[in-house]
Design an enzyme around this catalytic site. Structure first.
Site, PDB file in Angstrom:
ATOM      1  N   TRP A  91       0.831  -1.211   0.000  1.00 41.96           N
ATOM      2  CA  TRP A  91       0.000   0.000   0.000  1.00 41.96           C
ATOM      3  C   TRP A  91       0.857   1.250   0.000  1.00 41.96           C
ATOM      4  CZ3 TRP A  91      -4.230  -0.900  -2.149  1.00 41.96           C
ATOM      5  CH2 TRP A  91      -4.944  -2.078  -1.910  1.00 41.96           C
TER       6      TRP A  91
ATOM      7  N   LYS B 232     -13.374  -1.944   5.132  1.00 37.91           N
ATOM      8  CA  LYS B 232     -12.779  -2.916   6.058  1.00 37.91           C
ATOM      9  C   LYS B 232     -13.394  -2.782   7.451  1.00 37.91           C
ATOM     10  CE  LYS B 232      -9.300  -3.113   2.808  1.00 37.91           C
ATOM     11  NZ  LYS B 232      -8.456  -2.218   2.040  1.00 37.91           N
TER      12      LYS B 232
ATOM     13  N   ASP C 149      -2.592   6.232   6.490  1.00 35.86           N
ATOM     14  CA  ASP C 149      -3.589   5.408   5.814  1.00 35.86           C
ATOM     15  C   ASP C 149      -4.086   4.407   6.861  1.00 35.86           C
ATOM     16  OD1 ASP C 149      -5.025   3.577   4.346  1.00 35.86           O
ATOM     17  OD2 ASP C 149      -3.445   3.170   2.875  1.00 35.86           O
TER      18      ASP C 149
HETATM   19  C1  LIG Z   1      -7.735  -1.729   1.042  1.00 34.67           C
HETATM   20  C2  LIG Z   1      -6.659  -0.736   1.263  1.00 34.67           C
HETATM   21  C3  LIG Z   1      -6.416   0.317   0.377  1.00 34.67           C
HETATM   22  C4  LIG Z   1      -7.174   0.473  -0.937  1.00 34.67           C
HETATM   23  O1  LIG Z   1      -8.454   0.869  -0.723  1.00 34.67           O
HETATM   24  P1  LIG Z   1      -9.431   1.204  -1.967  1.00 34.67           P
HETATM   25  O2  LIG Z   1     -10.621   1.734  -1.241  1.00 34.67           O
HETATM   26  O3  LIG Z   1      -9.675  -0.079  -2.680  1.00 34.67           O
HETATM   27  O4  LIG Z   1      -8.775   2.212  -2.812  1.00 34.67           O
HETATM   28  C5  LIG Z   1      -5.432   1.226   0.687  1.00 34.67           C
HETATM   29  N1  LIG Z   1      -4.707   1.119   1.809  1.00 34.67           N
HETATM   30  C6  LIG Z   1      -4.892   0.108   2.691  1.00 34.67           C
HETATM   31  C7  LIG Z   1      -4.060   0.031   3.925  1.00 34.67           C
HETATM   32  C8  LIG Z   1      -5.880  -0.847   2.439  1.00 34.67           C
HETATM   33  O5  LIG Z   1      -6.066  -1.842   3.321  1.00 34.67           O
END
Ligand SMILES: *Cc1c(COP(=O)(O)O)cnc(C)c1O
Length: 362
Positions: free
Chosen positions: A102, A197, A173
């Site tokens: 990521w 999530k 993030d």
């Molecule tokens: C799932 C995830 C993403 C991507 O998310 P999208 O909504 O599909 O763009 C980015 N960073 C982390 C840490 C993730 O778990």
């Protein structure tokens, strides 16, 4: 109906109570004679959902008054681009803490916009740990430092966030661990998370941004990509993902009913302990992928000594009602995602299945 033991990495399990409440309100919301998806986002009913969801986020996550809470689209991936578009300046690089896939995606977008530096990387350890405070080196002139709070694929998580000196804002993030534990929001300039999530369904991304960073949005980038556009319009600049925001609203009320984020953290630790204990007490049949001091409470990554057995584990787990235990295609192995909404019962069942599988194949 039998609910699966859902360990999907994202989109992921939602609380059954939330799904049932949404079902009750699906056809008609709030006596309006229509569903929430059919009403104007300028209606009083929807504005109330929007405002209440912001207020719940503030209350549950302890967000100070000098931060805005935004509901945007485009996923966390769009934030990989929006952050540098809004905050990078000539002579002020974006500093990135590299802990896996990521972070690599995030820095790749930033490189298209401006200058970047690597503040730390754990690549030599295959990203199976997060760096310590002393490994993170941030240039004084950096526009920000970006880190991935929980690495969803590798299964690592910052147990403590680094303290960044000077005036460099920390950006996190938190897509895969937001609201899973209490956080001191004032340590951050910006926090973002795709909802799918820990917060609700896909379609909405929560951005928590300090007022001084909102003010930095440059005027030469399109309005839709500027933080100040969305802040000024309370996330109603254009049509919002109203159903997703409504679902986040219900999930936040569910968290409230569980006693809040500190309670959830304990609950999450109890859940993951069942599975990590099973790994650690297996005499080497199972091995944890992440270093012990970097282990995630949200994504448990582990291996069995042959790929053959891993394949068999996945296959048999599916026959026993488990979903989502295959590791990410980039790293292989096995992964159990144990987000807020995953019930204790699922984790107990997985621990028992793991013990039984070992008995039969150890
Ligand atoms: C799932 C995830 C993403 C991507 O998310 P999208 O909504 O599909 O763009 C980015 N960073 C982390 C840490 C993730 O778990």
């Amino acid at each position: 109906m039998k609910r699966a033991y859902n360990f999907n990495a994202g989109p992921a399990a939602l609380p059954l109570e939330v799904l049932q409440q949404a079902q009750e309100q699906f056809v008609e919301y709030g006596g309006a004679g229509m569903s929430i998806m059919e009403m104007s986002h300028r209606s009083a009913l929807y504005e109330n959902v929007n405002n209440e969801t912001q207020a719940l986020m503030r209350e549950l996550f302890g967000i100070p008054d000098n931060y805005k809470v935004l509901f945007l689209q485009g996923g966390a991936s769009q934030q990989f681009a929006m952050i540098p578009m809004n905050l990078l300046r000539e002579g002020r690089p974006g500093a990135y803490v590299m802990t896996g896939n990521w972070a690599e995606k995030a820095i790749k977008e930033a490189k298209l916009i401006g200058e970047t530096v690597v503040a730390a990387t754990t690549e030599s350890d295959k990203f199976m740990r997060v760096p310590s405070q002393s490994e993170i080196v941030v240039p004084e002139n950096a526009a920000y430092v970006h880190l991935t709070s929980n690495e969803t694929i590798g299964g690592t998580q910052f147990q403590q966030y680094p303290v960044i000196g000077g005036n460099v804002p920390l950006i996190a993030d938190m897509s895969s661990d937001i609201l899973s534990r209490p956080v001191d929001v004032s340590q951050f300039g910006l926090i973002y998370a795709g909802a799918q999530k820990n917060l609700g369904p896909s379609g909405v991304t929560v951005v928590i941004i300090r007022d001084d960073l909102v003010a930095e949005s440059p005027k030469h980038i399109p309005a839709i990509f500027r933080y100040d556009t969305h802040a000024k319009n309370s996330s109603l600049y254009n049509t919002p993902p109203s159903f997703s925001v409504y679902m986040v609203n219900l999930v936040l009320k569910w968290i409230q009913s569980k006693g809040g984020v500190a309670q959830l953290e304990q609950f999450n630790r109890d859940k993951t302990k069942l599975i990590y204990d099973q790994i650690d007490q297996s005499g080497g049949f199972y091995t944890g992928a992440a270093h012990a001091d970097s282990r995630s409470v949200m994504n448990i990554t582990f291996r069995i000594h042959t790929e053959e057995l891993e394949k068999q584990f996945v296959k048999e787990s599916e026959q026993h009602g488990f979903v989502g235990l295959k590791g990410h295609r980039d790293v292989g192995g096995l992964r159990a995602s144990t987000y807020n909404a995953v019930p204790l019962e699922s984790c107990k069942a997985l621990a028992e299945f793991m013990a039984d599988f070992q008995k039969r194949n150890g």
